[in-house]
Scaffold this active site. Structure first.
Site, mmCIF file in Angstrom:
data_model
loop_
_atom_site.group_PDB
_atom_site.id
_atom_site.type_symbol
_atom_site.label_atom_id
_atom_site.label_comp_id
_atom_site.label_asym_id
_atom_site.label_seq_id
_atom_site.Cartn_x
_atom_site.Cartn_y
_atom_site.Cartn_z
ATOM 1 N N CYS A 93 0.845 -1.184 0.000
ATOM 2 C CA CYS A 93 0.000 0.000 0.000
ATOM 3 C C CYS A 93 0.889 1.245 0.000
ATOM 4 C CB CYS A 93 -0.896 -0.006 1.240
ATOM 5 S SG CYS A 93 -1.911 1.478 1.410
ATOM 6 N N CYS A 116 -1.964 -10.583 -7.602
ATOM 7 C CA CYS A 116 -2.494 -11.580 -6.663
ATOM 8 C C CYS A 116 -2.432 -10.960 -5.275
ATOM 9 C CB CYS A 116 -1.655 -12.854 -6.697
ATOM 10 S SG CYS A 116 -2.048 -13.912 -8.069
#
Length: 128
Positions: A93, A116
């Site tokens: 992130c 993924c």
């Protein structure tokens, strides 16, 4: 300082989410609650609520983890990872640096990418 940060995350996240997001582990394949989610909406970081993926980019890769062919611009950062005897690209992130998963080359997608992502690293919000 790191101890205090880790204690905060241990209190705010499930044990599995902490292990994945803050320790870089991986949830077991086919175990994530968002794997078979087919609703229209957005996937956000479980730690900081950063917008990560639009449901329009999600597809079933058969890998056992939610897969997307693109991110929301500027939502993730990429790190080269050398583990398990291979080189992979980890995604984190951009806002809080939580481990999300990995991105792979995948010629079966229109972007030639397959993100993924650990289901436990995200929340889902319906489109309004």
């Amino acid at each position: 300082m790191t101890v205090n940060i880790n204690n905060k995350w241990k209190n705010d996240l499930s044990e599995l989410a902490f292990n994945v997001c803050k320790l870089g582990q991986t949830e077991p394949p086919f175990s994530g609650i968002l794997l078979h989610n087919h609703k229209s909406g957005f996937y956000n970081c479980i730690c900081c609520d950063q917008l990560l993926f639009d449901s329009n980019t999600k597809f079933d890769s058969g890998s056992g983890w939610p897969s997307f062919n693109m991110t929301i611009d500027g939502s993730v950062r990429y790190l080269e990872e050398k583990s398990h005897g291979i080189i992979r690209i980890e995604i984190r992130c951009m806002k809080c640096d939580s481990h999300l998963g990995h991105v792979f080359d995948d010629s079966s997608t229109e972007t030639n990418r397959r993100y993924c992502v650990n289901s436990v690293s995200m929340t889902f919000r319906d489109k309004v």
